[in-house]
Design an enzyme around this catalytic site. Structure first.
Site, short mmCIF file in Angstrom:
data_model
loop_
_atom_site.label_atom_id
_atom_site.label_comp_id
_atom_site.label_asym_id
_atom_site.label_seq_id
_atom_site.Cartn_x
_atom_site.Cartn_y
_atom_site.Cartn_z
N HIS A 221 0.80 -1.22 0.00
CA HIS A 221 0.00 0.00 0.00
C HIS A 221 0.84 1.27 0.00
CE1 HIS A 221 -4.20 -1.69 1.12
NE2 HIS A 221 -3.58 -2.41 0.22
N SER B 91 -1.03 -0.69 -5.71
CA SER B 91 -0.97 -1.85 -6.59
C SER B 91 -0.36 -1.49 -7.93
CB SER B 91 -2.38 -2.38 -6.84
OG SER B 91 -2.94 -2.86 -5.65
N LYS C 274 -15.35 -6.86 -7.72
CA LYS C 274 -14.63 -7.72 -8.66
C LYS C 274 -14.04 -8.93 -7.93
CE LYS C 274 -11.55 -7.48 -12.58
NZ LYS C 274 -11.33 -6.64 -13.77
N ASP C 275 -13.46 -8.69 -6.73
CA ASP C 275 -12.92 -9.80 -5.95
C ASP C 275 -14.04 -10.73 -5.49
OD1 ASP C 275 -10.26 -9.06 -6.17
OD2 ASP C 275 -10.33 -7.78 -4.40
N GLU D 81 3.12 -34.15 -1.93
CA GLU D 81 1.91 -33.61 -2.51
C GLU D 81 2.27 -32.85 -3.79
OE1 GLU D 81 -0.57 -35.20 -1.09
OE2 GLU D 81 -1.66 -33.49 -0.29
#
Lengths: 430, 171
Positions: free
Chosen positions: A219, A223, A247-248, A291
């Site tokens: 921040h 971004s 949007k998220d 894994e």
């Protein structure tokens, strides 16, 4: 730590004003993920994965804390308490399948998040610290996932723990004391299981702490965005809320649909049947594999089959595996091109696709048995992995001629959408 | 040096020593505990093991193979020129006190730590008649030396001694 045109938090309700004077927590949230945080207006769906990774961590912590309520961290009962959770505990099966598949989905979104950063140059100045902290989170995730996989105390748990701690045994002189110290014994046992449980419970909260630093560091410059061109004015940004919360939110819906599909229809698809057999120190499973999210690194580990001067092959493999991640810490200084986004770097873009294919090949070989042709393929793929970061990227940065960058974020958005429809250009974000 | 600097350095130095003293037990607690170390040596009774037989027991929570070699197996092991081997050792060097018939090794493949076959009745003993690792195909000979496959070393011989003619103490 924000753009000067950010909206200011101004609570209207007297209660909120009272809280704001005493503990400005709502103000912090407003400025971090609310209307007070201006974000580039052109973020695409690849920018969803940070939020999704955060949601995945929350899923892991909630299901994990619940499972700990039903788990006995003792080698005599660990296996049967996990089975008890599956069969007898109300909704226990759901918690365990959600936790096991949640780990896989956590890695899926984190890998997409990392490759987003690699393609769009998010690691470049001024966001190096964001990248470095992200890698710290990644390492912590790997340690947490490994220790969690040991807890059911099945055959894969036991032998996975043996092979992975055995890696430390490859270090000359201090290796074996370190291995014994990590395990609290000469082979995995009750002491190992207990400490892995303790640390597996602790580390996710450490991860949460580093995530706060990661977001804090993000921040400060704000971004990045798909053009890689920095924000120049208010016309380039929209407030995080409601634009990116929406949007998220959409991305989260898609994520949860995929997660639920896996969880309810193929919960064991990514697991190993051997882990439903209780740990037996006297019998090895025929095919020990970690894994899937560790496969590329496992392939690099096993790619070294011959000694080099005085260094044994096993140690070389261990060093290469750790180096493959540590290397990424130097990435901001290896890629010196001032252009961030891969969209404007024609040569970089081609090699980025090769890197994607290379990592996929490594992943495939890591899950395959340690025999030809997989060993040779992983040797070539591992060599390219290192060459990509140490040779190809520095050379591209020096010789590549980037495409012309748009003058600003707004200009690129208008070039894409504005010409066709003047109205959209006038009110672009709605 | 001013008096204040001395006090400052002395105080921080003393706190540092204290911090290190506290860290030592915090780290040391992760080392094997007394009950784990109590199992760090194992006694094995050899009296019931006939020539050609082997038993699988545990030493330090890991499999231990104790094999009573036949004369033929000893001859086979001695026939090989040790200097031609990947991990050159004679059977003499891999046994204790001239009792070449007692081969005591860890049951841990030196490649990736699997448990080789061959100690149990009727198990595949590989093409060199010793042990065979099913994971990646390492074959060990009658002296449990690596002869074929990816393993870099012979099966480890732990430290052991004879407490009587028919008993050993491993570890």
């Amino acid at each position: 730590m924000s753009f000067p045109w950010a909206e200011h938090y101004a609570p209207k309700h007297p209660l909120m004003q009272w809280v704001d004077e005493k503990l400005p927590l709502p103000r912090l949230v407003y400025n971090a993920i609310g209307a007070g945080y201006p974000v580039p207006r052109n973020l695409n769906y690849f920018w969803n994965f940070g939020v999704l990774a955060g949601v995945a961590l929350v899923i892991q912590i909630v299901t994990g804390v619940i499972m700990a309520m039903h788990y006995g961290a003792n080698d005599l009962v660990a296996f049967s308490t996990v089975e008890q959770t599956m069969r007898d505990v109300n909704a226990g099966w759901l918690m365990r399948y959600a936790h096991a598949n949640g780990a896989s989905f956590f890695f899926i979104v984190v890998y997409l998040h990392i490759f987003r950063g690699l393609f769009f140059g998010s690691y470049k100045a001024p966001r190096e610290m964001v990248w470095l902290l992200g890698l710290v989170i990644f390492l912590l995730m790997m340690a947490t996932a490994f220790m969690g996989y040991v807890l059911p105390w099945g055959q894969m748990s036991y032998w996975g723990a043996k092979v992975i701690t055995g890696l430390f045994g490859a270090i000359p002189v201090v290796g074996e004391p370190i291995q014994t110290w990590l395990l609290g014994g000469f082979a995995p046992g009750n002491a190992s299981l207990n400490r892995f449980f303790s640390l597996h419970f602790l580390l996710p909260f450490v991860i949460a702490g580093v995530i706060i630093l990661h977001i804090w560091a993000l921040h400060i410059p704000g971004s990045s965005n798909p053009t890689g061109v920095e924000v120049q004015g208010p016309q380039d940004t929209v407030p995080f809320h409601p634009y990116y919360t929406a949007k998220d939110g959409f991305g989260l819906g898609v994520f949860l649909i995929c997660f639920a599909t896996m969880l309810f229809f193929a919960p064991n698809f990514l697991g190993h049947p051997d882990n439903y057999i209780e740990a037996n120190p006297l019998s090895t499973p025929a095919h020990i594999v970690p894994e899937w999210y560790f496969w590329p690194f496992y392939a690099i580990l096993r790619a070294f089959t011959v000694d080099f001067f005085f260094v044994p092959a096993k140690l070389l493999g261990v060093l290469a595996m750790f180096a493959s991640i540590l290397l990424l810490f130097f990435l901001p200084w290896l890629d010196t091109s001032p252009v961030r986004s891969g969209h404007y770097r024609p040569v970089f873009k081609k090699f980025f696709i090769i890197l994607l294919i290379d990592v996929a090949i490594l992943g495939y070989c890591g899950g395959a048995p340690a025999e030809e042709p997989y060993v040779m393929i992983s040797q070539i793929a591992a060599a390219y992995y290192f060459a990509h970061f140490l040779i190809v990227l520095p050379l591209i940065s020096r010789f590549e001629k980037p495409l012309p960058l748009p003058g600003s974020i707004t200009e690129s958005v208008l070039a894409k959408y504005g010409k066709a429809d003047g109205e959209i250009a006038a009110v672009p974000a709605e | 040096m001013r008096r204040r600097d001395f006090i400052n350095i002395a105080a921080v130095g003393f706190a540092g020593v204290g911090a290190v003293a506290v860290v030592v037990p915090l780290i040391d607690q992760m080392n094997p505990s007394a009950d784990v170390l109590a199992l760090a040596s194992t006694e094995v009774d050899l009296s019931a093991i006939q020539p050609g037989q082997a038993i699988k027991t545990t030493f330090r929570a890991q499999p231990l193979f104790v094999r009573h070699l036949t004369d033929k197996e000893i001859a086979e092991a001695d026939k090989v020129d040790a200097s031609t081997l990947r991990d050159p050792q004679t059977l003499e060097e891999r046994t204790v006190g001239g009792k070449k018939q007692w081969l005591v090794t860890m049951g841990v493949c030196t490649h990736l730590g699997c448990v080789p076959l061959g100690a149990g009745e009727g198990e595949n003993r590989g093409e060199y008649g010793g042990y065979f690792c099913p994971c990646h195909g390492s074959s060990y000979d009658t002296a449990a030396r690596i002869r074929k496959g990816p393993a870099p070393k012979n099966l480890e011989v732990p430290k052991f001694s004879f407490t009587s003619d028919t008993a050993i103490l491993v570890g």
